[in-house]
Design a protein around this motif. Structure first.
Motif, PDB file in Angstrom:
ATOM      1  N   ARG A 147     -11.849  14.788   1.229  1.00  0.00           N
ATOM      2  CA  ARG A 147     -10.639  15.538   0.873  1.00  0.00           C
ATOM      3  C   ARG A 147     -10.466  16.686   1.865  1.00  0.00           C
ATOM      4  O   ARG A 147     -11.275  17.613   1.903  1.00  0.00           O
ATOM      5  N   PHE A 148      -9.397  16.615   2.661  1.00  0.00           N
ATOM      6  CA  PHE A 148      -9.226  17.570   3.748  1.00  0.00           C
ATOM      7  C   PHE A 148      -9.108  19.014   3.256  1.00  0.00           C
ATOM      8  O   PHE A 148      -9.438  19.952   3.980  1.00  0.00           O
ATOM      9  N   GLN A 149      -8.632  19.206   2.028  1.00  0.00           N
ATOM     10  CA  GLN A 149      -8.475  20.567   1.502  1.00  0.00           C
ATOM     11  C   GLN A 149      -9.812  21.295   1.342  1.00  0.00           C
ATOM     12  O   GLN A 149      -9.826  22.514   1.145  1.00  0.00           O
ATOM     13  N   MET A 150     -10.922  20.570   1.429  1.00  0.00           N
ATOM     14  CA  MET A 150     -12.232  21.226   1.354  1.00  0.00           C
ATOM     15  C   MET A 150     -12.463  22.134   2.548  1.00  0.00           C
ATOM     16  O   MET A 150     -13.437  22.912   2.556  1.00  0.00           O
ATOM     17  N   ALA A 151     -11.602  22.087   3.550  1.00  0.00           N
ATOM     18  CA  ALA A 151     -11.724  22.988   4.697  1.00  0.00           C
ATOM     19  C   ALA A 151     -11.715  24.446   4.258  1.00  0.00           C
ATOM     20  O   ALA A 151     -12.398  25.295   4.852  1.00  0.00           O
ATOM     21  N   ALA A 208      -7.138   6.771  14.620  1.00  0.00           N
ATOM     22  CA  ALA A 208      -6.113   7.566  13.952  1.00  0.00           C
ATOM     23  C   ALA A 208      -6.629   8.986  13.677  1.00  0.00           C
ATOM     24  O   ALA A 208      -7.675   9.142  13.024  1.00  0.00           O
ATOM     25  N   PRO A 209      -5.917  10.015  14.128  1.00  0.00           N
ATOM     26  CA  PRO A 209      -6.312  11.402  13.803  1.00  0.00           C
ATOM     27  C   PRO A 209      -5.820  11.760  12.400  1.00  0.00           C
ATOM     28  O   PRO A 209      -4.830  12.469  12.228  1.00  0.00           O
ATOM     29  N   THR A 210      -6.497  11.286  11.385  1.00  0.00           N
ATOM     30  CA  THR A 210      -5.980  11.393  10.016  1.00  0.00           C
ATOM     31  C   THR A 210      -5.805  12.843   9.565  1.00  0.00           C
ATOM     32  O   THR A 210      -4.846  13.158   8.855  1.00  0.00           O
ATOM     33  N   ALA A 211      -6.726  13.724   9.937  1.00  0.00           N
ATOM     34  CA  ALA A 211      -6.604  15.119   9.517  1.00  0.00           C
ATOM     35  C   ALA A 211      -5.351  15.753  10.114  1.00  0.00           C
ATOM     36  O   ALA A 211      -4.593  16.457   9.425  1.00  0.00           O
ATOM     37  N   PHE A 212      -5.106  15.501  11.400  1.00  0.00           N
ATOM     38  CA  PHE A 212      -3.901  16.034  12.038  1.00  0.00           C
ATOM     39  C   PHE A 212      -2.652  15.400  11.431  1.00  0.00           C
ATOM     40  O   PHE A 212      -1.654  16.096  11.176  1.00  0.00           O
ATOM     41  N   ASN A 213      -2.693  14.089  11.192  1.00  0.00           N
ATOM     42  CA  ASN A 213      -1.544  13.416  10.584  1.00  0.00           C
ATOM     43  C   ASN A 213      -1.253  13.965   9.193  1.00  0.00           C
ATOM     44  O   ASN A 213      -0.088  14.114   8.796  1.00  0.00           O
ATOM     45  N   TYR A 214      -2.322  14.280   8.451  1.00  0.00           N
ATOM     46  CA  TYR A 214      -2.138  14.845   7.112  1.00  0.00           C
ATOM     47  C   TYR A 214      -1.469  16.216   7.200  1.00  0.00           C
ATOM     48  O   TYR A 214      -0.539  16.520   6.444  1.00  0.00           O
ATOM     49  N   LEU A 267       0.833  -1.196   0.000  1.00  0.00           N
ATOM     50  CA  LEU A 267       0.000   0.000   0.000  1.00  0.00           C
ATOM     51  C   LEU A 267       0.873   1.254   0.000  1.00  0.00           C
ATOM     52  O   LEU A 267       2.053   1.208   0.381  1.00  0.00           O
ATOM     53  N   PRO A 268       0.337   2.401  -0.414  1.00  0.00           N
ATOM     54  CA  PRO A 268       1.119   3.643  -0.454  1.00  0.00           C
ATOM     55  C   PRO A 268       1.599   4.060   0.928  1.00  0.00           C
ATOM     56  O   PRO A 268       1.048   3.651   1.963  1.00  0.00           O
ATOM     57  N   TRP A 269       2.614   4.928   0.933  1.00  0.00           N
ATOM     58  CA  TRP A 269       3.173   5.388   2.195  1.00  0.00           C
ATOM     59  C   TRP A 269       2.145   6.143   3.029  1.00  0.00           C
ATOM     60  O   TRP A 269       2.211   6.146   4.266  1.00  0.00           O
ATOM     61  N   GLU A 270       1.161   6.764   2.378  1.00  0.00           N
ATOM     62  CA  GLU A 270       0.142   7.494   3.113  1.00  0.00           C
ATOM     63  C   GLU A 270      -0.649   6.586   4.054  1.00  0.00           C
ATOM     64  O   GLU A 270      -1.087   7.032   5.120  1.00  0.00           O
ATOM     65  N   PHE A 271      -0.818   5.317   3.663  1.00  0.00           N
ATOM     66  CA  PHE A 271      -1.529   4.384   4.542  1.00  0.00           C
ATOM     67  C   PHE A 271      -0.724   4.141   5.815  1.00  0.00           C
ATOM     68  O   PHE A 271      -1.280   4.135   6.927  1.00  0.00           O
ATOM     69  N   HIS A 272       0.567   3.953   5.666  1.00  0.00           N
ATOM     70  CA  HIS A 272       1.405   3.662   6.833  1.00  0.00           C
ATOM     71  C   HIS A 272       1.579   4.897   7.732  1.00  0.00           C
ATOM     72  O   HIS A 272       1.804   4.765   8.932  1.00  0.00           O
ATOM     73  N   GLU A 273       1.472   6.099   7.129  1.00  0.00           N
ATOM     74  CA  GLU A 273       1.507   7.331   7.921  1.00  0.00           C
ATOM     75  C   GLU A 273       0.132   7.661   8.501  1.00  0.00           C
ATOM     76  O   GLU A 273       0.000   8.595   9.288  1.00  0.00           O
ATOM     77  N   GLN A 274      -0.876   6.905   8.077  1.00  0.00           N
ATOM     78  CA  GLN A 274      -2.263   7.094   8.534  1.00  0.00           C
ATOM     79  C   GLN A 274      -2.750   8.522   8.290  1.00  0.00           C
ATOM     80  O   GLN A 274      -3.297   9.180   9.177  1.00  0.00           O
ATOM     81  N   ILE A 275      -2.574   8.986   7.044  1.00  0.00           N
ATOM     82  CA  ILE A 275      -2.995  10.347   6.708  1.00  0.00           C
ATOM     83  C   ILE A 275      -4.166  10.357   5.728  1.00  0.00           C
ATOM     84  O   ILE A 275      -4.707  11.422   5.439  1.00  0.00           O
ATOM     85  N   ARG A 276      -4.571   9.178   5.227  1.00  0.00           N
ATOM     86  CA  ARG A 276      -5.692   9.136   4.297  1.00  0.00           C
ATOM     87  C   ARG A 276      -6.982   8.809   5.050  1.00  0.00           C
ATOM     88  O   ARG A 276      -7.014   7.841   5.819  1.00  0.00           O
ATOM     89  N   ILE A 296       2.194  19.479   5.565  1.00  0.00           N
ATOM     90  CA  ILE A 296       2.389  20.911   5.786  1.00  0.00           C
ATOM     91  C   ILE A 296       3.591  21.168   6.697  1.00  0.00           C
ATOM     92  O   ILE A 296       4.522  21.897   6.327  1.00  0.00           O
ATOM     93  N   VAL A 297       3.589  20.555   7.884  1.00  0.00           N
ATOM     94  CA  VAL A 297       4.691  20.783   8.821  1.00  0.00           C
ATOM     95  C   VAL A 297       5.981  20.148   8.306  1.00  0.00           C
ATOM     96  O   VAL A 297       7.029  20.805   8.203  1.00  0.00           O
ATOM     97  N   GLU A 298       5.926  18.866   7.972  1.00  0.00           N
ATOM     98  CA  GLU A 298       7.120  18.170   7.473  1.00  0.00           C
ATOM     99  C   GLU A 298       7.330  18.369   5.975  1.00  0.00           C
ATOM    100  O   GLU A 298       8.374  17.986   5.446  1.00  0.00           O
ATOM    101  N   ASN A 299       6.349  18.927   5.292  1.00  0.00           N
ATOM    102  CA  ASN A 299       6.436  19.291   3.871  1.00  0.00           C
ATOM    103  C   ASN A 299       6.784  18.103   2.975  1.00  0.00           C
ATOM    104  O   ASN A 299       7.518  18.225   1.991  1.00  0.00           O
ATOM    105  N   LYS A 300       6.233  16.930   3.285  1.00  0.00           N
ATOM    106  CA  LYS A 300       6.521  15.755   2.474  1.00  0.00           C
ATOM    107  C   LYS A 300       5.927  15.853   1.079  1.00  0.00           C
ATOM    108  O   LYS A 300       6.436  15.244   0.140  1.00  0.00           O
ATOM    109  N   ALA A 301       4.857  16.618   0.931  1.00  0.00           N
ATOM    110  CA  ALA A 301       4.247  16.766  -0.392  1.00  0.00           C
ATOM    111  C   ALA A 301       5.208  17.396  -1.382  1.00  0.00           C
ATOM    112  O   ALA A 301       5.116  17.155  -2.594  1.00  0.00           O
TER     113      ALA A 301
END
Length: 480
Positions: free
Chosen positions: A181-185, A232-238, A47-56, A243-248
């Motif tokens: 999609r969290f960006q809908m905020a 899992a706090p997915t929104a905070f993890n995302y 699975l993608p790395w996002e699954f293991h980071e629990q951000i999706r 944003i904080v770690e700038n992985k995108a």
């Protein structure tokens, strides 16, 4: 008599059938493979790395899981048919929402031409049906948000206290849009600002709207627990990861004007330029409209973020086109009789109707028709597939388990020469990225079974273009 509403459902069904595959890998690997994982068919390590980071968020994978699981339970196991159902569901829901907004804008503006213009844009604009059938987070976030806004708008117009169920459902869908999609905020902030500034709701109305949002929050949190097995706090993890770690930024960054350039180029000029001008004009003339209030913060936020992709703006396609439709009557009355305007419009229409069938009736991804043929072949008998240099199911560094037939074994070889050295086998398939083999294979009987392009194209090989083009072909190989 021609019925545009019925025509839309037929068109979106046709596009859903033809548009096999995905527009962006996230549409597959962040949704279908996650659902497939919960169905115990995709290993977690693939699975993608996002699954293991629990951000999706888990809400949309849960929807996919529910549809796929239901189809499996009645013996409908073909993954291509399952994916078609998801695209069909997406397309019909989007078209229904789109048509309702067309009627709503016609009523609120007092001009039926607005409704007709918007309906015809949805039916004939080359990218609308294609993007409308995507089972993607962008599409479903926009669908959920704009359906909620429609319900809220209808409640505001009627002001019927007995109709506050619209507000609860609207709040629920607004919350769902965030979990799609969290960006809908950013759009949610714009909507809240519009409702507060123009005092569209009283305190009791807000309470019902927030109640729906709380129900959506509960559903989203439960869906995340279902996916990850923990709270899992997915929104905070995302936020932390991208944003904080700038992985995108690892996937590239772009200047603030990137989106304007991409809209102009990808939307096909002069059509894209015409739509941009009309949308800005419509936004300026209708500055108090909710569409302007949600578009501006959403666009501004995406301009400021370093990593940019055009698909990030897809949730705002309907507001964009609606503002263009609102500007069209004024633009037509001012410039409709001028020669240069007729020339630009004619060229834009011509470009659009060339692109419409090419985008709507062809696969979204060239690999998927090939996978479909392999699946149908392997359903009849177990078979080994020889692939040159890499596993074809490894598309973007990740393996697409969802589409692989259980009876298909993949063996990767370094070159065609390796095939002649293999132990004699009665039958296997060869996947080759060219229309013709680069060299004969003595001692082997080879027949082409499938190609992404029809056979008659092989007769046209001007300047040996076939040797330089990636054309997926499948050959049946037998020992003589």
């Amino acid at each position: 008599m021609f019925n545009p509403f019925l025509a839309g459902f037929v068109l979106f069904a046709l596009v859903a059938w033809c548009s096999v595959g995905y527009h962006h890998p996230d549409e597959h690997f962040q949704l279908l493979e996650l659902a497939n994982y919960k169905l115990h068919a995709t290993p977690a390590e693939d699975l993608p790395w996002e699954f293991h980071e629990q951000i999706r968020p888990g809400l949309q994978p849960w929807l996919a899981y529910s549809v796929l699981g239901s189809m499996d339970s009645v013996g409908w196991h073909n993954p291509f048919q399952q994916a078609f159902v998801l695209r069909l569901l997406s397309g019909w829901l989007v078209w229904g929402m789109y048509a309702c907004w067309a009627l709503q804008l016609g009523r609120s503006s007092g001009d039926d031409k607005i409704s007709r213009n918007l309906l015809w844009l949805g039916l004939t604009l080359w990218f609308v049906p294609y993007l409308g059938v995507r089972f993607s987070s962008e599409n479903w976030a926009g669908l959920s948000f704009l359906t909620a806004l429609l319900l809220i708008t209808q409640f505001i117009e009627k002001q019927n206290k007995r109709d506050r169920c619209r507000l609860v459902l609207g709040g629920l869908l607004l919350g769902f849009s965030f979990f799609f999609r969290f960006q809908m905020a950013f759009a949610l902030l714009g909507l809240a600002g519009w409702l507060l500034y123009y005092r569209k709701l009283n305190v009791a109305d807000w309470a019902w709207l927030i109640l729906g949002g709380i129900l959506a929050l509960a559903a989203g949190v439960c869906a995340d627990f279902w996916l990850y097995g923990n709270w899992a706090p997915t929104a905070f993890n995302y936020f932390r990861a991208n944003i904080v770690e700038n992985k995108a930024a690892n996937w590239g960054t772009a200047p603030w004007w990137f989106y304007f350039r991409e809209i102009l180029l990808s939307g096909l000029p002069p059509l894209s330029l015409l739509l941009l001008v009309l949308a800005f004009w419509g936004g300026w003339k209708n500055r108090q409209h909710a569409f302007v209030w949600i578009l501006l913060p959403f666009l501004l936020a995406h301009l400021l973020v370093g990593h940019k992709e055009l698909r990030f703006l897809f949730p705002m396609i309907v507001p964009f086109l609606a503002l263009a439709a609102l500007a069209w009557p004024d633009a037509q009355s001012r410039f409709g009789q001028r020669g240069w305007a007729k020339a630009v419009l004619g060229l834009a229409v011509g470009v659009n109707f060339l692109a419409l069938p090419l985008r709507s009736l062809t696969p979204a991804n060239e690999a998927l028709p090939c996978f479909r043929y392999l699946y149908q072949y392997a359903e009849k008998q177990p078979v080994t597939l020889m692939a040159i240099e890499k596993n074809p199911y490894n598309l973007v560094g990740l393996t697409a388990h969802f589409y692989q037939a259980p009876g298909l074994q993949v063996q990767v070889v370094s070159s065609l020469d390796t095939l002649a050295q293999l132990p004699a086998q009665p039958l296997y398939l060869l996947l080759y990225p060219r229309l013709q083999l680069s060299k004969p294979l003595p001692g082997l009987q080879i027949d082409r079974l499938y190609s992404y392009f029809p056979d008659w194209i092989s007769a046209f090989n001007l300047n040996n273009w076939q040797s330089r083009s990636r054309i997926w072909s499948i050959y049946e190989v037998k020992s003589r």
